[in-house]
Enzyme design. Structure first.
Site, PDB file in Angstrom:
ATOM      1  N   ASP A  79      50.011  33.746  44.621  1.00 34.40           N
ATOM      2  CA  ASP A  79      48.733  33.450  43.964  1.00 34.40           C
ATOM      3  C   ASP A  79      48.553  34.309  42.712  1.00 34.40           C
ATOM      4  O   ASP A  79      49.444  35.071  42.332  1.00 34.40           O
ATOM      5  CB  ASP A  79      47.561  33.623  44.938  1.00 34.40           C
ATOM      6  CG  ASP A  79      47.229  35.081  45.227  1.00 34.40           C
ATOM      7  OD1 ASP A  79      48.145  35.916  45.152  1.00 34.40           O
ATOM      8  OD2 ASP A  79      46.050  35.390  45.516  1.00 34.40           O
ATOM      9  N   LYS A  98      47.631  42.790  51.233  1.00 32.36           N
ATOM     10  CA  LYS A  98      48.648  41.821  51.611  1.00 32.36           C
ATOM     11  C   LYS A  98      49.609  41.652  50.439  1.00 32.36           C
ATOM     12  O   LYS A  98      49.316  42.062  49.323  1.00 32.36           O
ATOM     13  CB  LYS A  98      48.026  40.505  52.063  1.00 32.36           C
ATOM     14  CG  LYS A  98      47.137  39.809  51.065  1.00 32.36           C
ATOM     15  CD  LYS A  98      46.541  38.562  51.710  1.00 32.36           C
ATOM     16  CE  LYS A  98      45.650  37.788  50.752  1.00 32.36           C
ATOM     17  NZ  LYS A  98      44.263  38.252  50.757  1.00 32.36           N
ATOM     18  N   SER A 118      41.811  37.001  42.133  1.00 31.04           N
ATOM     19  CA  SER A 118      42.830  36.550  43.071  1.00 31.04           C
ATOM     20  C   SER A 118      43.318  35.124  42.826  1.00 31.04           C
ATOM     21  O   SER A 118      43.864  34.828  41.786  1.00 31.04           O
ATOM     22  CB  SER A 118      42.303  36.721  44.488  1.00 31.04           C
ATOM     23  OG  SER A 118      43.338  36.523  45.403  1.00 31.04           O
ATOM     24  N   HIS A 119      43.041  34.245  43.805  1.00 30.71           N
ATOM     25  CA  HIS A 119      43.544  32.878  43.727  1.00 30.71           C
ATOM     26  C   HIS A 119      42.575  31.954  42.989  1.00 30.71           C
ATOM     27  O   HIS A 119      42.845  30.760  42.870  1.00 30.71           O
ATOM     28  CB  HIS A 119      43.760  32.356  45.153  1.00 30.71           C
ATOM     29  CG  HIS A 119      42.523  32.522  45.987  1.00 30.71           C
ATOM     30  ND1 HIS A 119      42.178  33.713  46.561  1.00 30.71           N
ATOM     31  CD2 HIS A 119      41.540  31.653  46.276  1.00 30.71           C
ATOM     32  CE1 HIS A 119      41.029  33.558  47.207  1.00 30.71           C
ATOM     33  NE2 HIS A 119      40.625  32.328  47.049  1.00 30.71           N
ATOM     34  N   ASP A 157      47.008  37.033  41.908  1.00 29.41           N
ATOM     35  CA  ASP A 157      47.234  38.488  41.930  1.00 29.41           C
ATOM     36  C   ASP A 157      48.374  38.881  42.879  1.00 29.41           C
ATOM     37  O   ASP A 157      48.539  40.061  43.202  1.00 29.41           O
ATOM     38  CB  ASP A 157      45.946  39.241  42.263  1.00 29.41           C
ATOM     39  CG  ASP A 157      45.492  39.036  43.695  1.00 29.41           C
ATOM     40  OD1 ASP A 157      45.736  37.956  44.253  1.00 29.41           O
ATOM     41  OD2 ASP A 157      44.893  39.965  44.260  1.00 29.41           O
ATOM     42  N   ASP A 215      49.095  38.616  46.039  1.00 32.91           N
ATOM     43  CA  ASP A 215      49.027  39.077  47.427  1.00 32.91           C
ATOM     44  C   ASP A 215      49.220  37.935  48.425  1.00 32.91           C
ATOM     45  O   ASP A 215      49.410  38.168  49.608  1.00 32.91           O
ATOM     46  CB  ASP A 215      47.755  39.884  47.714  1.00 32.91           C
ATOM     47  CG  ASP A 215      46.490  39.142  47.377  1.00 32.91           C
ATOM     48  OD1 ASP A 215      46.572  38.009  46.859  1.00 32.91           O
ATOM     49  OD2 ASP A 215      45.399  39.705  47.614  1.00 32.91           O
ATOM     50  N   ARG A 216      49.171  36.682  47.938  1.00 34.11           N
ATOM     51  CA  ARG A 216      49.397  35.536  48.837  1.00 34.11           C
ATOM     52  C   ARG A 216      50.752  34.900  48.587  1.00 34.11           C
ATOM     53  O   ARG A 216      51.306  35.026  47.493  1.00 34.11           O
ATOM     54  CB  ARG A 216      48.355  34.447  48.571  1.00 34.11           C
ATOM     55  CG  ARG A 216      46.958  34.851  48.877  1.00 34.11           C
ATOM     56  CD  ARG A 216      46.055  33.655  48.673  1.00 34.11           C
ATOM     57  NE  ARG A 216      44.693  34.022  49.022  1.00 34.11           N
ATOM     58  CZ  ARG A 216      43.784  33.165  49.440  1.00 34.11           C
ATOM     59  NH1 ARG A 216      44.078  31.889  49.543  1.00 34.11           N
ATOM     60  NH2 ARG A 216      42.570  33.582  49.744  1.00 34.11           N
TER      61      ARG A 216
HETATM   62  C1  VG1 Z   1      39.647  34.076  51.417  1.00 33.96           C
HETATM   63  C2  VG1 Z   1      40.509  33.969  52.648  1.00 33.96           C
HETATM   64  C3  VG1 Z   1      40.723  35.353  53.268  1.00 33.96           C
HETATM   65  C4  VG1 Z   1      41.288  36.302  52.208  1.00 33.96           C
HETATM   66  C5  VG1 Z   1      40.392  36.322  50.993  1.00 33.96           C
HETATM   67  C6  VG1 Z   1      40.947  37.171  49.876  1.00 33.96           C
HETATM   68  O1  VG1 Z   1      38.379  34.544  51.771  1.00 33.96           O
HETATM   69  O2  VG1 Z   1      39.943  33.105  53.588  1.00 33.96           O
HETATM   70  O3  VG1 Z   1      41.569  35.243  54.369  1.00 33.96           O
HETATM   71  O4  VG1 Z   1      41.381  37.604  52.733  1.00 33.96           O
HETATM   72  O5  VG1 Z   1      40.227  34.998  50.492  1.00 33.96           O
HETATM   73  O6  VG1 Z   1      42.175  36.649  49.435  1.00 33.96           O
HETATM   74  P1  VG1 Z   1      37.116  33.567  51.951  1.00 33.96           P
HETATM   75  O7  VG1 Z   1      35.961  34.480  52.224  1.00 33.96           O
HETATM   76  O8  VG1 Z   1      36.997  32.765  50.686  1.00 33.96           O
HETATM   77  O9  VG1 Z   1      37.470  32.670  53.081  1.00 33.96           O
HETATM   78  V1  VG1 Z   1      42.712  37.000  47.881  1.00 33.96           V
HETATM   79  O10 VG1 Z   1      44.201  36.420  47.732  1.00 33.96           O
HETATM   80  O11 VG1 Z   1      41.526  37.564  47.224  1.00 33.96           O
HETATM   81  O12 VG1 Z   1      42.816  38.557  47.767  1.00 33.96           O
HETATM   82 CO    CO Z   2      45.034  37.126  46.031  1.00 31.94          CO
END
Ligand code: VG1
Ligand code: CO
Length: 536
Positions: free
Chosen positions: A272, A371, A116-117, A274, A276-277
């Protein structure tokens, strides 16, 4: 084709977190680390009696996803999967586009090779999101079972063929997801209105952060909506994201943030790694994600897809209550869930909601189960085009109608794990109701346990929530996506109805609250002088 049974030994660190299994890339490169996790995930689905005929493999293009692909294919086919859709030749696609493919082709599940991010490359992170047949992340009942399985796995299955042969198996089909996804978006939003908005001279910037969304953004914004090609920044996906941390917030996406604060365009945004953000920026104006959800709720009827109204909306509990104020006025139900998109999926499946969002730069709807950054951006473009207002006007109007919820999310990333866990344990158990901290009195402190209103599945201790007598809400939890040490996440909000204060920055308005939080949790006392690494 011979099926191979390969001996392996369990790893003790394969517990999936908020969004799948995430580790440093070098940990994922250890012999059998990948195979153990994939086999465990498939075994759990089989043991559950689930169908595993059709599978989707996608990714955000990060290293070494493409090298892992043949290994996963062999393992899946050896386990009896009959059809595998590989999303994108180079395994580069936004998570929402992959979720759409899972649903469209009625797959029984999928793997998204993404962290992801989190930063990518050899010295960054790698990850696997485990997807269900609804196109959403696996619920805790499944991820807990996968973790149990990873602790006892002794063998995994594979095929006695080369990596090259695996890629040309009859079971494997490569799909380009962009057209399907762009068509879906075009069916939901008012593309002619957005085109007119661009034609009438409005300007735009989109930052793909060298990650998965670049090609999709070009198809949608440039080819279909007539935005200028050079408005799409960092559009070429790279296996290491060119070294950037692909997290769209003011700290890590500072290039576009700074440019927008200088007024480079009418509307700016970023996604981000992937996809989704999203981050939303007006000319000299930054929109916090919690306010985004409130804006989307207020204006949903301008979106063709939502013209018949909303069934309900949901926000994760750390997200600010700005959306509640809007939804209450409109008679729309609001659900509160723990952090992580999977908790929205059951509500979406049960048609209790069709719009939802998290403070962590994510919103989405019921057309998929992840998302979706580009969805949120199109939502905004649609609102701007139909109202003719600026981003700042739209947000400020909501403040003047409902009062402003001052909100701040800040994180201490990669801190000492034992110390962070000690704070977490302390916060779960101490009783501070009625206690004074300087001028602040604690009204209540509670541990947030969640019972899913659809499945009745209980998820315990998803965070600690503290209220002061003057209406401050503090939420505290440990991150489930970090890969080094621990990450402490803090979320604070306070409602303000005096319009003279609306133009203050959240940082200034909440400055005393940061001090209060430090005192209650004992952060500096535990870590010494310390600054949060990301403040939004
Ligand atoms: C973080 C965010 C959460 C989000 C998750 C996955 O998790 O706070 O709101 O759903 O990332 O986002 P954490 O446990 O680090 O707070 V991503 O863009 O993976 O899919
Ligand atoms: Co993401």
């Amino acid at each position: 084709m011979d099926i191979l049974k390969i001996d392996t030994k369990p790893f003790d660190n394969q517990k999936p977190g908020t969004g799948g299994l995430r580790k440093q890339t070098k940990i994922f490169m250890q012999k059998n680390f990948l195979e153990n996790f994939i086999q465990s995930s498939i075994s759990v689905r089989k043991n559950n009696g689930d169908k595993i005929d059709t599978w989707v493999i996608g990714g955000d293009g990060r290293y070494p996803g493409i090298q892992f692909l043949p290994k996963i294919i062999k393992l899946l086919v050896a386990n009896g999967v009959k059809k595998i859709f590989v999303v994108g030749k180079e395994l580069v696609a936004p998570t929402p586009a992959i979720s759409n493919i899972i649903r469209k082709y009625n797959a029984d599940g999928g793997f998204i090779l993404s962290a992801s991010h989190n930063p990518g490359g050899e010295n960054g992170d790698f990850g696997i999101k485990v997807e269900m047949s609804n196109g959403g992340g696996a619920p805790e009942s499944i991820t807990n079972a996968i973790f149990e399985e990873t602790k006892k796995i002794q063998t995994y299955l594979s095929l006695d063929i080369s990596d090259e042969e695996a890629l040309s198996l009859d079971e494997v089909e490569f799909l380009d997801p962009i057209k399907d996804y762009a068509d879906l978006m075009e069916s939901m939003f008012d593309f002619p209105a957005i085109r007119d908005w661009f034609r009438s001279g409005h300007t735009f910037r989109f930052d793909a952060m060298n990650a998965s969304t670049g090609p999709t953004a070009i198809e949608i914004f440039v080819n279909r909506l007539e935005a200028k090609y050079d408005w799409i920044l960092n559009a070429k996906p790279m296996p290491d994201f060119g070294g950037v941390h692909p997290e769209p917030n003011p700290t890590y996406a500072s290039e576009i943030y700074d440019a927008m604060m200088e007024g480079v365009a009418d509307f700016g945004c970023a996604c981000d790694g992937d996809g989704d953000r999203n981050m939303i920026l007006g000319k000299g104006f930054y929109v916090i994600p919690s306010d985004c959800l409130a804006v989307m709720t207020k204006y949903h009827k301008l979106i063709p897809y939502y013209k018949d109204g909303l069934l309900g909306v949901a926000r994760s509990i750390p997200t600010s209550s700005a959306v509640d104020k809007v939804a209450d006025k409109m008679g729309i139900n609001v659900y509160n869930t723990p952090t992580g998109w999977k908790f929205f999926a059951t509500l979406l499946d049960a048609k209790k909601i069709n719009l939802c969002g998290e403070e962590s730069f994510g919103q989405g709807g019921d057309y998929i189960r992840e998302k979706d950054g580009i969805f949120a951006i199109l939502f905004w473009l649609n609102i701007l085009a139909k109202t003719g207002k600026s981003v700042a006007e739209i947000v400020k109007e909501i403040w003047s109608e409902n009062g402003r919820i001052f909100y701040s999310q800040y994180s201490y990333e990669g801190v000492d794990k034992e110390k962070a866990e000690a704070i977490w344990e302390k916060m779960k158990t101490i009783s501070i109701d009625g206690k004074m901290y300087g001028k602040f009195e604690i009204a209540s402190k509670e541990v947030f346990d969640y019972k899913d209103p659809v499945t009745s599945e209980v998820s315990k201790a998803q965070g600690v929530q503290i209220f002061t007598t003057d209406g401050i809400r503090i939420f505290f939890r440990l991150s489930g996506t970090g890969t080094v040490g621990a990450t402490m996440r803090l979320y604070i909000e306070k409602y303000e109805d005096n319009p003279e204060k609306f133009n203050l920055s959240a940082k200034d308005y909440l400055k005393d609250v940061y001090v209060l939080v430090d005192e209650i949790l004992g952060i500096s006392e535990t870590f010494g002088p310390i600054e949060p690494s990301a403040v939004n």
